[in-house]
Motif scaffolding. Structure first.
Motif, PDB file in Angstrom:
ATOM      1  N   ASP A 180       2.144  -0.572   1.650  1.00 23.66           N
ATOM      2  CA  ASP A 180       2.909  -1.728   1.178  1.00 23.66           C
ATOM      3  C   ASP A 180       4.370  -1.346   0.947  1.00 23.66           C
ATOM      4  OD1 ASP A 180       0.635  -3.272   1.244  1.00 23.66           O
ATOM      5  OD2 ASP A 180       0.233  -3.078  -0.918  1.00 23.66           O
ATOM      6  N   SER A 181       4.597  -0.115   0.468  1.00 24.47           N
ATOM      7  CA  SER A 181       5.956   0.334   0.204  1.00 24.47           C
ATOM      8  C   SER A 181       6.765   0.437   1.489  1.00 24.47           C
ATOM      9  CB  SER A 181       5.950   1.690  -0.512  1.00 24.47           C
ATOM     10  OG  SER A 181       5.516   1.555  -1.846  1.00 24.47           O
ATOM     11  N   VAL A 182       6.130   0.843   2.576  1.00 33.60           N
ATOM     12  CA  VAL A 182       6.826   0.930   3.862  1.00 33.60           C
ATOM     13  C   VAL A 182       7.335  -0.457   4.263  1.00 33.60           C
ATOM     14  CG1 VAL A 182       6.624   1.484   6.310  1.00 33.60           C
ATOM     15  CG2 VAL A 182       5.451   2.907   4.608  1.00 33.60           C
ATOM     16  N   THR A 183       6.465  -1.455   4.133  1.00 33.13           N
ATOM     17  CA  THR A 183       6.843  -2.830   4.475  1.00 33.13           C
ATOM     18  C   THR A 183       7.950  -3.339   3.566  1.00 33.13           C
ATOM     19  OG1 THR A 183       4.586  -3.261   5.237  1.00 33.13           O
ATOM     20  CG2 THR A 183       5.968  -5.174   4.759  1.00 33.13           C
ATOM     21  N   GLN A 184       7.844  -3.024   2.274  1.00 29.48           N
ATOM     22  CA  GLN A 184       8.885  -3.438   1.323  1.00 29.48           C
ATOM     23  C   GLN A 184      10.221  -2.788   1.664  1.00 29.48           C
ATOM     24  OE1 GLN A 184       7.123  -2.296  -2.384  1.00 29.48           O
ATOM     25  NE2 GLN A 184       5.726  -4.041  -2.459  1.00 29.48           N
ATOM     26  N   HIS A 185      10.195  -1.521   2.038  1.00 26.43           N
ATOM     27  CA  HIS A 185      11.422  -0.836   2.433  1.00 26.43           C
ATOM     28  C   HIS A 185      12.057  -1.494   3.657  1.00 26.43           C
ATOM     29  CE1 HIS A 185      10.348   3.279   0.388  1.00 26.43           C
ATOM     30  NE2 HIS A 185      10.542   2.297  -0.484  1.00 26.43           N
ATOM     31  N   GLU A 198      22.157 -10.265  -2.918  1.00 27.14           N
ATOM     32  CA  GLU A 198      21.207 -10.791  -3.901  1.00 27.14           C
ATOM     33  C   GLU A 198      19.771 -10.585  -3.453  1.00 27.14           C
ATOM     34  OE1 GLU A 198      21.790 -11.793  -6.985  1.00 27.14           O
ATOM     35  OE2 GLU A 198      23.830 -11.144  -6.558  1.00 27.14           O
ATOM     36  N   LEU A 199      19.496 -10.822  -2.171  1.00 23.87           N
ATOM     37  CA  LEU A 199      18.137 -10.608  -1.672  1.00 23.87           C
ATOM     38  C   LEU A 199      17.786  -9.124  -1.711  1.00 23.87           C
ATOM     39  CD1 LEU A 199      15.518 -11.583  -0.406  1.00 23.87           C
ATOM     40  CD2 LEU A 199      16.646 -11.479   1.843  1.00 23.87           C
ATOM     41  N   THR A 200      18.705  -8.272  -1.319  1.00 26.34           N
ATOM     42  CA  THR A 200      18.456  -6.828  -1.361  1.00 26.34           C
ATOM     43  C   THR A 200      18.153  -6.377  -2.782  1.00 26.34           C
ATOM     44  OG1 THR A 200      20.018  -6.525   0.470  1.00 26.34           O
ATOM     45  CG2 THR A 200      19.393  -4.565  -0.762  1.00 26.34           C
ATOM     46  N   ALA A 201      18.934  -6.883  -3.736  1.00 32.63           N
ATOM     47  CA  ALA A 201      18.726  -6.514  -5.137  1.00 32.63           C
ATOM     48  C   ALA A 201      17.356  -6.966  -5.625  1.00 32.63           C
ATOM     49  CB  ALA A 201      19.830  -7.125  -5.998  1.00 32.63           C
ATOM     50  N   ARG A 202      16.974  -8.193  -5.276  1.00 32.13           N
ATOM     51  CA  ARG A 202      15.670  -8.711  -5.719  1.00 32.13           C
ATOM     52  C   ARG A 202      14.529  -7.913  -5.101  1.00 32.13           C
ATOM     53  NH1 ARG A 202      12.179 -12.240  -3.540  1.00 32.13           N
ATOM     54  NH2 ARG A 202      13.634 -13.114  -2.016  1.00 32.13           N
ATOM     55  N   LEU A 203      14.652  -7.571  -3.831  1.00 32.68           N
ATOM     56  CA  LEU A 203      13.599  -6.810  -3.164  1.00 32.68           C
ATOM     57  C   LEU A 203      13.479  -5.400  -3.731  1.00 32.68           C
ATOM     58  CD1 LEU A 203      14.217  -7.940   0.527  1.00 32.68           C
ATOM     59  CD2 LEU A 203      12.281  -8.585  -0.938  1.00 32.68           C
ATOM     60  N   CYS A 204      14.612  -4.800  -4.087  1.00 36.27           N
ATOM     61  CA  CYS A 204      14.565  -3.472  -4.708  1.00 36.27           C
ATOM     62  C   CYS A 204      13.852  -3.533  -6.056  1.00 36.27           C
ATOM     63  CB  CYS A 204      15.979  -2.923  -4.895  1.00 36.27           C
ATOM     64  SG  CYS A 204      16.740  -2.290  -3.389  1.00 36.27           S
ATOM     65  N   ASN A 207      10.153  -3.899  -5.481  1.00 37.02           N
ATOM     66  CA  ASN A 207       9.572  -2.653  -4.987  1.00 37.02           C
ATOM     67  C   ASN A 207       9.246  -1.698  -6.133  1.00 37.02           C
ATOM     68  OD1 ASN A 207      10.751   0.344  -3.622  1.00 37.02           O
ATOM     69  ND2 ASN A 207       8.901  -0.632  -2.851  1.00 37.02           N
ATOM     70  N   TRP A 208      10.170  -1.577  -7.085  1.00 35.94           N
ATOM     71  CA  TRP A 208       9.941  -0.649  -8.197  1.00 35.94           C
ATOM     72  C   TRP A 208       8.944  -1.186  -9.211  1.00 35.94           C
ATOM     73  CZ3 TRP A 208      11.048   4.331  -8.782  1.00 35.94           C
ATOM     74  CH2 TRP A 208      11.892   4.909  -7.813  1.00 35.94           C
ATOM     75  N   LEU A 209       8.786  -2.490  -9.270  1.00 37.80           N
ATOM     76  CA  LEU A 209       7.790  -3.066 -10.177  1.00 37.80           C
ATOM     77  C   LEU A 209       6.402  -3.121  -9.564  1.00 37.80           C
ATOM     78  CD1 LEU A 209       9.809  -6.025 -11.785  1.00 37.80           C
ATOM     79  CD2 LEU A 209       9.206  -3.820 -12.831  1.00 37.80           C
ATOM     80  N   SER A 210       6.271  -2.694  -8.308  1.00 33.62           N
ATOM     81  CA  SER A 210       4.987  -2.808  -7.608  1.00 33.62           C
ATOM     82  C   SER A 210       4.146  -1.535  -7.669  1.00 33.62           C
ATOM     83  CB  SER A 210       5.228  -3.164  -6.125  1.00 33.62           C
ATOM     84  OG  SER A 210       5.795  -2.055  -5.428  1.00 33.62           O
ATOM     85  N   LEU A 211       4.583  -0.558  -8.464  1.00 28.96           N
ATOM     86  CA  LEU A 211       3.879   0.717  -8.479  1.00 28.96           C
ATOM     87  C   LEU A 211       2.470   0.611  -9.027  1.00 28.96           C
ATOM     88  CD1 LEU A 211       6.644   3.219  -9.621  1.00 28.96           C
ATOM     89  CD2 LEU A 211       5.558   3.075  -7.379  1.00 28.96           C
TER      90      LEU A 211
END
Length: 216
Positions: A180-185, A198-204, A207-211
């Motif tokens: 999943d992290s590969v896809t998120q990256h 803004e989209l990049t910031a939200r996706l980052c 990603n970190w909240l998905s651990l």
């Protein structure tokens, strides 16, 4: 002013940092297991240093949530704890969100290439079951935005909270959930390449909240 001739202070700082890094890495990679007792005498013998830098390093590790000190009794490696992990995730997610928002307007094609290359190495490491290589590639991926953001205080904050999350990531990156992290990256790179801060910031942040939890 004249340059001081003695180098005692930098040497002490270096020694303290080295002791901290050695203990931190041993906790993160599992050499020192959750709940294990940390005895000054054993650490002295292992690292060949005096008790003072050891105690300073342990205090720093306690502030980072990696050890727990029971005054007069013992200092132990902190067990996995969902609440503490979640708190660290919130800080890391906010810092990476901020870094991304600041970085995207300054990104060059080379930055984007670096991110794509790091994610390809990340995916290959996961496919090979090489957790250590996956962690290093993940660091390189996120570090592109942190460095491009240009705020050194973000790095300082992340240095405190990231080691705690590394123990959780070792579990995640050794599991199927790592894909999943590969896809998120990939989504982060696409948004950054398109100049959408803004989209990049939200996706980052996502990603970190998905651990997941400390139990993986």
């Amino acid at each position: 002013m004249p340059v001081p001739q003695t180098g005692g202070a930098p040497a002490r700082e270096l020694l303290r940092d080295n002791v901290y890094a050695s203990l931190r890495d041993a906790i993160v990679d599992g050499t020192l297991a959750p709940g294990e007792r940390l005895r000054d005498t054993e650490i002295e013998a292992w690292l060949g240093v005096s008790r003072t830098p050891i105690r300073e390093a342990l205090l720093r590790l306690e502030r980072a949530g990696l050890v727990i000190s029971h005054p007069g009794r013992a200092t132990i490696v902190a067990p996995f704890d969902d609440a503490t992990t979640h708190h660290a995730q919130q800080i890391a997610a906010s810092m990476h969100e901020l870094a991304a928002r600041m970085a995207v307007p300054a990104l060059s094609p080379d930055h984007v290439t670096q991110m794509r290359r790091a994610n390809a190495e990340f995916a290959a490491s996961i496919a090979d079951g090489d957790t250590e290589a996956a962690l290093r590639a993940d660091d390189r991926f996120h570090d592109v935005l942190v460095r491009a953001g240009g705020n050194p205080m973000i790095s300082d904050v992340l240095e405190t909270v990231t080691p705690l999350l590394r123990r959780v990531e070792r579990l995640r990156f050794g599991s199927f959930a790592a894909h999943d992290s590969v896809t998120q990256h990939d989504a982060i790179v696409d948004a950054a390449a398109a100049g959408d801060a803004e989209l990049t910031a939200r996706l980052c942040r996502e990603n970190w909240l998905s651990l997941g939890s400390a139990r993986g």
